[in-house]
Write a protein that holds these residues in place. Structure first.
Motif, PDB file in Angstrom:
ATOM      1  N   LYS A  94       0.826  -1.209   0.000  1.00  0.00           N
ATOM      2  CA  LYS A  94       0.000   0.000   0.000  1.00  0.00           C
ATOM      3  C   LYS A  94       0.863   1.264   0.000  1.00  0.00           C
ATOM      4  N   GLU A  95       2.033   1.208   0.628  1.00  0.00           N
ATOM      5  CA  GLU A  95       2.934   2.361   0.609  1.00  0.00           C
ATOM      6  C   GLU A  95       3.343   2.698  -0.825  1.00  0.00           C
ATOM      7  N   LEU A  96       3.722   1.665  -1.573  1.00  0.00           N
ATOM      8  CA  LEU A  96       4.125   1.889  -2.962  1.00  0.00           C
ATOM      9  C   LEU A  96       2.949   2.371  -3.799  1.00  0.00           C
ATOM     10  N   MET A  97       1.778   1.782  -3.593  1.00  0.00           N
ATOM     11  CA  MET A  97       0.606   2.199  -4.364  1.00  0.00           C
ATOM     12  C   MET A  97       0.234   3.644  -4.062  1.00  0.00           C
ATOM     13  N   ASP A  98       0.329   4.037  -2.789  1.00  0.00           N
ATOM     14  CA  ASP A  98       0.012   5.428  -2.432  1.00  0.00           C
ATOM     15  C   ASP A  98       1.002   6.401  -3.067  1.00  0.00           C
ATOM     16  N   MET A  99       2.294   6.035  -3.061  1.00  0.00           N
ATOM     17  CA  MET A  99       3.292   6.898  -3.698  1.00  0.00           C
ATOM     18  C   MET A  99       3.020   7.014  -5.191  1.00  0.00           C
ATOM     19  N   TYR A 100       2.631   5.896  -5.808  1.00  0.00           N
ATOM     20  CA  TYR A 100       2.310   5.901  -7.236  1.00  0.00           C
ATOM     21  C   TYR A 100       1.101   6.793  -7.515  1.00  0.00           C
ATOM     22  N   ASP A 101       0.062   6.662  -6.693  1.00  0.00           N
ATOM     23  CA  ASP A 101      -1.168   7.436  -6.916  1.00  0.00           C
ATOM     24  C   ASP A 101      -0.938   8.930  -6.724  1.00  0.00           C
TER      25      ASP A 101
END
Length: 221
Positions: free
Chosen positions: A207-214
């Motif tokens: 989720k950390e990576l997905m949030d940074m991507y978003d």
């Protein structure tokens, strides 16, 4: 590269060698020779093979620069992937750099081409991490979470020198010291096929990576 391997038995990347001008001419490789005078600035473009020889006393001053353009980023990413195929360490850890750019840079509309390239690298990075973690879980391997520390350096594999991002395969040095060695998945399996004596860490939760991507978006204006 063929001139290095087949005729001279030297490694293009790892070896120390000087060009044979006759071989280059016979292979139709263009060569430009010139003398740099005081006050001259020489720009060597990405991917250019070059040599420098002093003909007298001098100060050797050089910079590696990376203009923030889509063309420069593409060239850097392309060379990064080629270096991995050649087991040659890239000076710039492109995956780590790309995530840092995604977090710290506000992209304007004029940066759309570069933004798309950055997002492509982020997606590939997330996909690789996801597939690798799922594979390890299916094999029954315990994976420990250890958050990345602030200003922590990028990691490279001890053996093949490829960048290792997020999922680290750790083994203590054999001299029983407190130091640990980081390897990539492929090299870790070469020394321990079932990873029984390898500690696996991941530094970012999905989720950390997905949030940074978003959050890596083009600005409205």
């Amino acid at each position: 590269m063929a001139l290095c391997f087949s005729r001279n038995d030297v490694h293009f990347l790892h070896g120390s060698w000087w060009p044979n001008l006759t071989d280059l001419r016979n292979a139709n490789v263009p060569v430009y020779r010139f003398t740099q005078r005081p006050g001259d600035l020489v720009w060597v473009n990405a991917g250019t093979v070059h040599w420098v020889q002093a003909i007298g006393w001098c100060n050797n001053i050089a910079w590696n620069v990376g203009p923030f353009t889509p063309e420069q980023y593409y060239l850097g990413a392309e060379r990064y992937e080629w270096n991995k195929l050649q087991s040659y360490k890239s000076i710039v850890p492109m995956v780590h750099l790309t995530w840092s750019i995604a977090v710290n840079v506000i992209f304007q509309k004029k940066d759309e081409k570069l933004w798309k390239l950055i997002r492509l690298t982020l997606r590939r990075s997330m996909k690789y991490c996801h597939v690798l973690l799922e594979h390890l879980k299916a094999q029954g391997k315990t994976i420990k979470y250890q958050a990345r520390e602030k200003n922590e350096n990028a990691h490279y594999c001890e053996d093949c020198e490829a960048e290792v991002f997020n999922v680290l395969f750790i083994k203590q040095k054999e001299d029983n010291s407190s130091e640990y060695i980081v390897r990539c998945y492929d090299c870790a399996r070469k020394i321990d096929k079932d990873l029984k004596n390898i500690l696996v860490l991941h530094q970012y939760k999905p989720k950390e990576l997905m949030d940074m991507y978003d959050r890596c978006q083009l600005a409205d204006s």
